[in-house]
Design an enzyme around this catalytic site. Structure first.
Site, mmCIF file in Angstrom:
data_model
loop_
_atom_site.group_PDB
_atom_site.id
_atom_site.type_symbol
_atom_site.label_atom_id
_atom_site.label_comp_id
_atom_site.label_asym_id
_atom_site.label_seq_id
_atom_site.Cartn_x
_atom_site.Cartn_y
_atom_site.Cartn_z
ATOM 1 C CG HIS A 213 -1.854 -1.216 1.179
ATOM 2 N ND1 HIS A 213 -2.581 -1.635 2.256
ATOM 3 C CD2 HIS A 213 -2.124 -2.113 0.194
ATOM 4 C CE1 HIS A 213 -3.260 -2.719 1.942
ATOM 5 N NE2 HIS A 213 -2.988 -3.033 0.698
HETATM 6 C C1 LIG Z 1 0.027 -8.829 -2.362
HETATM 7 C C2 LIG Z 1 -0.897 -7.647 -2.489
HETATM 8 C C3 LIG Z 1 -2.089 -7.610 -1.761
HETATM 9 C C4 LIG Z 1 -2.944 -6.515 -1.885
HETATM 10 N N1 LIG Z 1 -4.133 -6.543 -1.217
HETATM 11 C C5 LIG Z 1 -4.951 -5.465 -1.288
HETATM 12 C C6 LIG Z 1 -6.210 -5.467 -0.596
HETATM 13 O O1 LIG Z 1 -6.622 -6.450 0.015
HETATM 14 N N2 LIG Z 1 -6.954 -4.330 -0.645
HETATM 15 C C7 LIG Z 1 -6.564 -3.234 -1.334
HETATM 16 O O2 LIG Z 1 -7.282 -2.228 -1.306
HETATM 17 N N3 LIG Z 1 -5.415 -3.239 -2.063
HETATM 18 C C8 LIG Z 1 -4.606 -4.319 -2.046
HETATM 19 N N4 LIG Z 1 -3.452 -4.324 -2.781
HETATM 20 C C9 LIG Z 1 -3.139 -3.145 -3.616
HETATM 21 C C10 LIG Z 1 -3.803 -3.210 -4.993
HETATM 22 O O3 LIG Z 1 -3.430 -4.363 -5.656
HETATM 23 C C11 LIG Z 1 -3.424 -1.947 -5.785
HETATM 24 O O4 LIG Z 1 -3.986 -0.829 -5.107
HETATM 25 C C12 LIG Z 1 -3.958 -1.911 -7.207
HETATM 26 O O5 LIG Z 1 -3.578 -3.048 -7.929
HETATM 27 C C13 LIG Z 1 -3.416 -0.652 -7.882
HETATM 28 O O6 LIG Z 1 -3.759 -0.603 -9.248
HETATM 29 P P1 LIG Z 1 -2.825 0.206 -10.246
HETATM 30 O O7 LIG Z 1 -3.454 0.108 -11.578
HETATM 31 O O8 LIG Z 1 -2.520 1.527 -9.670
HETATM 32 O O9 LIG Z 1 -1.438 -0.587 -10.229
HETATM 33 P P2 LIG Z 1 -1.114 -2.137 -10.628
HETATM 34 O O10 LIG Z 1 -2.325 -2.960 -10.514
HETATM 35 O O11 LIG Z 1 0.051 -2.526 -9.847
HETATM 36 O O12 LIG Z 1 -0.722 -2.014 -12.147
HETATM 37 C C14 LIG Z 1 0.448 -1.345 -12.570
HETATM 38 C C15 LIG Z 1 1.018 -2.082 -13.769
HETATM 39 O O13 LIG Z 1 1.988 -1.238 -14.371
HETATM 40 C C16 LIG Z 1 3.048 -2.025 -14.838
HETATM 41 N N5 LIG Z 1 4.228 -1.157 -14.965
HETATM 42 C C17 LIG Z 1 4.936 -0.555 -13.980
HETATM 43 N N6 LIG Z 1 5.942 0.171 -14.495
HETATM 44 C C18 LIG Z 1 5.859 0.042 -15.838
HETATM 45 C C19 LIG Z 1 6.623 0.552 -16.920
HETATM 46 N N7 LIG Z 1 7.678 1.358 -16.711
HETATM 47 N N8 LIG Z 1 6.268 0.202 -18.180
HETATM 48 C C20 LIG Z 1 5.203 -0.616 -18.422
HETATM 49 N N9 LIG Z 1 4.461 -1.145 -17.426
HETATM 50 C C21 LIG Z 1 4.773 -0.809 -16.153
HETATM 51 C C22 LIG Z 1 3.198 -3.108 -13.786
HETATM 52 O O14 LIG Z 1 3.857 -4.246 -14.307
HETATM 53 C C23 LIG Z 1 1.744 -3.376 -13.397
HETATM 54 O O15 LIG Z 1 1.175 -4.447 -14.107
HETATM 55 C C24 LIG Z 1 -2.597 -5.423 -2.716
HETATM 56 C C25 LIG Z 1 -1.406 -5.476 -3.448
HETATM 57 C C26 LIG Z 1 -0.566 -6.573 -3.352
HETATM 58 C C27 LIG Z 1 0.671 -6.632 -4.166
#
Ligand SMILES: Cc1cc2nc3c(=O)[nH]c(=O)nc-3n(C[C@H](O)[C@H](O)[C@H](O)COP(=O)(O)OP(=O)(O)OC[C@H]3O[C@@H](n4cnc5c(N)ncnc54)[C@H](O)[C@@H]3O)c2cc1C
Ligand code: SF4
Length: 589
Positions: free
Chosen positions: A516
């Site tokens: 987080h």
């Molecule tokens: C183990 C775990 C448990 C979690 N449990 C919870 C929970 O119970 N409740 C909760 O509210 N949240 C939880 N979270 C957090 C939640 O998963 C994230 O808040 C959410 O996925 C964020 O979405 P996002 O699109 O911002 O990022 P992400 O879903 O992380 O997506 C970002 C993507 O960008 C890609 N990326 C990064 N840099 C680059 C680059 N330079 N070029 C191309 N691609 C790139 C990455 O590979 C990734 O696939 C958890 C996270 C983890 C890891």
């Protein structure tokens, strides 16, 4: 010379949750959209299927779904002046790599923040006076209110099929729900999860002490459900292989299950996996982004021109990519000036274990990521901070997420860490222990920030991102106070003994805590103290938008994804309803 691709209307950096939502809606608005994801393509079938998906060594110890630290990592130090060193393994948090992002392997604990969190600075000053906390607690108002986000929270909960029981329905408090939540227009789309014995033991003790237990809101489906995008989701099996694993049962809301099937039907939208973005290209004079440069699966540099760039790369990658691209003023902890990297925050976690020593059968192997009973009586807006010297708070939960063989072996304090005595203790306590956790807030501190480390480079020759972080004094006070309250509940739960994991003296990046991460490209009303405006639009380049928890000015005492989702829909409303018709800065600096 990089390869030059055909121009698209919108390029998304990342292929996770926020990218899936933005991609779907901008493609529907008639725009050509490509998402560049650094990791591989993945889907429920065949990638998340048993028996290989239940390989704890591969997924929970060797982190098969996470960012590869050999390609790109962070360097880390606790304070300015300490030598930062690169993380050889990702430990404390587990950023994703691959289509679907971290929501593939998340738990599904899906919260709304209390209304106070969105105006934390004003709220604290109005309630406790200007001197309640020192000027090293650099909390800020978000520039958006709970009331503005409420319909977007509601829609996100419907997309994810959240199971729960509303505690505040249109202002009416309902017994059995969370009485401290902000008013919601609708109940959750699904009923709550079935609570195990651990939840009942916690609920009985907490109620006896005058608290208000309720079932944790869950993205693990509680019945067959079809979301507003037409995605069919199936009931959770309580299989216990949730966090760090993909769900084989189509039961945990993820982009693959809930969003991408509908998004991929639109030919305007495509995902290009194994495309690692190394730079956002921009025209400094025209003050617009022109596209991004990435490295493709063959190791070639490719330029993708685009009319609009949306960063969806997860909380700490967004600000680091801005720094690597020379966009915005880097934050300087010595002067407290500059914005990019500022207000990096995390989460403050502590725990209490209650050992029943054979008098209760807990069956921890039957669990789910968001299975748990919670109290919110100690979150920020729920109690009086007068005389306590801190702001913030958190929820206290008895979660039953897993009893997997490698990681789950609770033993009382004083047990040897190996050998026969340890084995006997594990056999004795495995099925008879309940662990409570405090999910505490994280307030920003002038020293905590994200920057670049020019000593080390990643596999693409880019300077590494550098994290400077330690638990601020404010959060230590908060954790001490609330862990004491959690200990009282643990003592009332009728076990034979308890053990307390207080907050460590210093933050360590090695043991897992939560993924987080937040801040670094925060939202606000003033370009001197924020990177994006209230619509998540960059103050510097009006066609650059930044999604995700990097926008949080401070982290609340909740998991972030409910708020990340609602902010994404809030920003999309501004983009499709206004910006696309007349592209310009939506807020004048
Ligand atoms: C183990 C775990 C448990 C979690 N449990 C919870 C929970 O119970 N409740 C909760 O509210 N949240 C939880 N979270 C957090 C939640 O998963 C994230 O808040 C959410 O996925 C964020 O979405 P996002 O699109 O911002 O990022 P992400 O879903 O992380 O997506 C970002 C993507 O960008 C890609 N990326 C990064 N840099 C680059 C680059 N330079 N070029 C191309 N691609 C790139 C990455 O590979 C990734 O696939 C958890 C996270 C983890 C890891
Ligand atoms: S616990 Fe439920 S939601 Fe989680 S992986 Fe297992 S079946 Fe899927």
């Amino acid at each position: 010379m990089p390869i030059r691709m055909k121009e698209v209307d919108v390029v998304l950096v990342g292929g996770g949750m926020t990218a899936a939502i933005v991609g779907k809606h901008l493609a529907e608005a008639g725009k050509t959209v490509v998402a560049l994801e650094r990791g591989p393509m993945r889907d429920t079938v065949p990638d998340f299927q048993s028996p290989s998906m239940h390989d704890e060594l591969k997924y929970s110890i060797r982190y098969a779904l996470m960012q590869n630290a050999a390609t790109q990592t962070l360097s880390f130090r606790n304070f300015v002046g300490q030598e930062a060193l690169p993380m050889r393994q990702l430990g404390s948090f587990l950023p994703a790599d691959g289509v679907g992002g971290a929501m593939v392997h998340w738990n599904g604990q899906t919260w709304r923040f209390q209304p106070e969190w969105f105006r934390l600075k004003s709220w604290t000053e109005e309630r406790y006076g200007k001197d309640h906390v020192g000027d090293d607690v650099t909390i800020q108002d978000w520039g958006v209110s709970y009331e503005e986000l409420e319909p977007h929270y509601d829609f996100f909960e419907k997309v994810c099929g959240i199971g729960g029981f509303a505690g505040n329905l249109r202002g009416e408090t309902r017994a059995g729900g969370n009485p401290f939540e902000g008013p919601r227009q609708n109940d959750y789309p699904n009923p709550p999860m079935k609570q195990p014995l651990s939840g009942k033991l916690f609920a009985d003790a907490a109620s006896g002490l005058g608290y208000h237990p309720f079932p944790m809101p869950s993205a693990n489906q509680t019945r067959a459900y079809t979301n507003p995008y037409g995605a069919e989701m199936q009931p959770c099996m309580y299989c216990g292989y949730c966090e760090t694993y993909g769900c084989e049962h189509f039961a945990k809301a993820s982009p693959q299950i809930a969003i991408l099937p509908a998004a991929m039907k639109n030919s305007n939208f495509s995902i290009r996996p194994r495309s690692h973005v190394i730079r956002i290209e921009h025209d400094k004079d025209a003050r617009i982004a022109t596209g991004v440069t990435y490295v493709d699966a063959q190791g070639r540099e490719v330029f993708q021109p685009a009319g609009m760039v949306v960063l969806c790369a997860f909380a700490h990658h967004n600000p680091i990519l801005l720094l690597q691209s020379g966009i915005g003023e880097p934050y300087d902890p010595a002067t407290r000036k500059g914005t990019v990297g500022r207000n990096y925050s995390y989460q403050t976690m502590t725990a209490v274990s209650v050992f029943y020593d054979g008098t209760q059968r807990i069956n921890p192997y039957m669990g789910a990521g968001a299975l748990g009973t919670v109290i919110d009586d100690w979150n920020n807006g729920s109690f009086d901070h007068s005389g306590l010297g801190f702001v913030g708070g958190g929820y206290i939960a008895a979660n039953q997420t897993s009893g997997r063989p490698i990681n789950h072996h609770p033993v009382p304090d004083g047990t040897p860490r190996w050998g026969r005595a340890w084995k006997e203790a594990v056999a004795r306590h495995y099925n008879s222990t309940v662990t409570l956790s405090l999910h505490g807030s994280s307030t920003p501190h002038p020293g905590n920030h994200l920057g670049l480390d020019r000593t080390y480079t990643d596999a693409y020759g880019q300077p590494l991102g550098m994290m400077t972080f330690d638990f601020p004094y404010n959060d230590r006070l908060m954790a001490r106070h609330l862990t004491g309250k959690m200990r009282e509940i643990g003592q009332a739960m009728g076990g034979r003994s308890i053990s307390v994991s207080w907050l460590a003296d210093h933050y360590s990046i090695a043991p897992y805590q939560t993924t987080h991460n937040s801040g670094g490209a925060i939202m606000g009303t003033d370009p001197r103290t924020s990177v994006v405006n209230r619509y998540l639009q960059s103050w510097d380049l009006h066609n650059l938008w930044i999604m995700g928890a990097s926008a949080f000015p401070q982290n609340a005492g909740y998991n972030p994804t409910g708020t990340v989702g609602s902010l994404t829909y809030w920003a999309l409303q501004a983009i499709t309803g206004d910006y696309l018709k007349n592209p310009r800065p939506l807020v004048q600096a």
